[in-house]
Design an enzyme around this catalytic site. Structure first.
Site, short mmCIF file in Angstrom:
data_model
loop_
_atom_site.label_atom_id
_atom_site.label_comp_id
_atom_site.label_asym_id
_atom_site.label_seq_id
_atom_site.Cartn_x
_atom_site.Cartn_y
_atom_site.Cartn_z
N CYS A 57 1.04 -1.17 0.05
CA CYS A 57 -0.14 -0.04 -0.05
C CYS A 57 0.92 1.21 0.07
CB CYS A 57 -0.91 -0.14 1.27
SG CYS A 57 -0.04 0.10 2.84
N CYS A 93 -3.41 -2.35 -0.99
CA CYS A 93 -2.42 -3.35 -0.38
C CYS A 93 -2.26 -4.44 -1.54
CB CYS A 93 -2.96 -4.14 0.81
SG CYS A 93 -3.45 -2.77 2.03
N LYS A 104 -7.01 -8.32 11.14
CA LYS A 104 -6.89 -6.75 10.98
C LYS A 104 -8.12 -6.34 10.48
CE LYS A 104 -4.12 -3.68 8.11
NZ LYS A 104 -3.08 -3.40 7.26
N GLU A 143 -10.07 -16.51 10.85
CA GLU A 143 -8.93 -16.00 10.40
C GLU A 143 -7.59 -16.34 10.91
OE1 GLU A 143 -8.65 -14.12 7.38
OE2 GLU A 143 -10.65 -13.33 7.07
N LYS A 182 -5.08 -6.20 15.08
CA LYS A 182 -5.36 -4.91 14.66
C LYS A 182 -6.48 -4.21 14.35
CE LYS A 182 -2.63 -1.55 11.78
NZ LYS A 182 -1.67 -1.64 10.46
N SER A 193 -1.92 4.01 15.35
CA SER A 193 -1.73 5.44 15.20
C SER A 193 -2.81 6.11 15.93
CB SER A 193 -1.43 5.73 13.80
OG SER A 193 -2.67 5.45 13.00
N TYR A 227 3.66 3.01 19.29
CA TYR A 227 4.45 4.17 19.07
C TYR A 227 4.81 5.07 20.41
CZ TYR A 227 2.16 3.65 14.61
OH TYR A 227 2.15 3.21 13.39
#
Length: 329
Positions: free
Chosen positions: A119, A127, A196, A234, A249, A275, A314
């Site tokens: 991506c 992606c 995800k 999954e 995620k 993020s 982060y």
């Protein structure tokens, strides 16, 4: 019984002794965004304290991480040139490949993880490879898998310790595992982005990675936030295809999914503290509305309590600094 529990909670030292879950520095993986140019250290507007770094600024950044005691990083590339097939993702001298080589030369003991996706490298921001379908553009799964395998092998060749494919194409773990094995990288593990979700929490990352889709969205290959049972399917699929880690995620809104994976699978469970979760806390702290340290430590500890063995965050540098100051008191 009630009085005994109260006594055990009386002092901080006693609370530490009986604490059920512990957040440790070795649990954390710090994301790094590398880009082209010279002397580039540009703060990402929507992610205070996180930077785009050119390779000549990478050493000082990683040296700080190592000095703080952070043991693992994950590398995301932001290239100068993009095209419809993301060719810079698997180029021998692509920005990620160059960063991997440098990091393993400088710090061989550092665990260096490569994000494996197209991506950031495609001009359309998806992606995988986009082609014309009966009702408009669609992602060509099989063609995308071929390029993702090339990307993973090039990253392993450059020195990646772990391949972390975030693309969510069908069969991606099997294809990458087979490709790595055939290239002689049987020992390289795969950190699968198994669960995800198509989340609104990714906005600042897409700003950082310059990977916002130019048309449509990623809901056709990322999970519906309303689904939980699908997450187990999954994860089971990735396990059977050869995954070595299972990731959820985002993390904060999906702790029930982290818990379910921990209860059902013996593989290490990874939570991605994404993020949007980071930026919301930074913004609230900037306004003086919260105690950032206490909120972050509570959040990350809750990931551990839910069942995460590893956390991509982060906040890793902040946590390392807080821990060091606490130890020095």
């Amino acid at each position: 019984m009630i009085q005994r529990h109260r006594r055990l909670r009386k002092s901080q030292a006693m609370r530490n002794i009986v604490r059920e879950n512990h957040l440790q520095l070795q649990d954390l993986i710090y994301p790094i965004f590398v880009t082209h140019g010279n002397n580039v250290q540009n703060e990402i507007e929507s992610m205070p304290g996180v930077y785009h770094l050119s390779l000549d600024r990478l050493h000082s950044e990683v040296n700080e991480l190592v000095q703080l005691g952070i043991q693992s990083v994950i590398i995301f590339g932001v290239p100068d040139e993009k095209d419809e097939v993301g060719s810079q993702a698997y180029a021998e001298e692509g920005i990620v490949q160059r960063a991997l080589k440098l990091l393993k030369r400088w710090y061989p003991q550092l665990v260096v993880i490569a994000d494996t996706c197209l991506c950031q490298f495609t001009d359309h921001g998806h992606c995988g490879v986009v082609c014309d379908g009966d009702h408009g553009p669609v992602v060509d799964n099989d063609q995308s898998l071929e390029l993702l395998v090339k990307t993973a092998v090039s990253q392993a060749t450059a020195g990646a310790d772990v391949i972390a494919p975030s693309n969510m194409m069908d069969g991606y773990v099997h294809a990458i595992r087979q490709g790595l094995d055939e290239a002689g990288y049987e020992e390289i593990p795969i950190m699968a982005y198994s669960v995800k979700y198509a989340s609104a929490f990714y906005g600042p990352f897409r700003d950082a990675a310059k990977s916002t889709p130019q048309q449509g969205d990623r809901k056709s290959y990322q999970m519906d936030p309303a689904n939980a049972r699908e997450a187990l399917r999954e994860a089971q699929s990735d396990l059977e295809e050869g995954a070595d880690f299972l990731m959820v995620k985002p993390g904060l809104a999906y702790m029930d999914i982290i818990y379910q994976l921990k209860q059902n699978y013996d593989l290490p469970i990874v939570a991605y503290n994404v993020s949007g979760e980071y930026s919301m806390i930074k913004a609230a702290e900037d306004k003086g509305w919260i105690d950032e340290k206490q909120v972050v430590l509570e959040m990350l500890t809750s990931f551990k309590r839910a069942g995460a063995d590893i956390i991509i965050t982060y906040f890793a540098k902040d946590v390392a600094r807080w821990m060091r100051r606490d130890e020095e008191r």
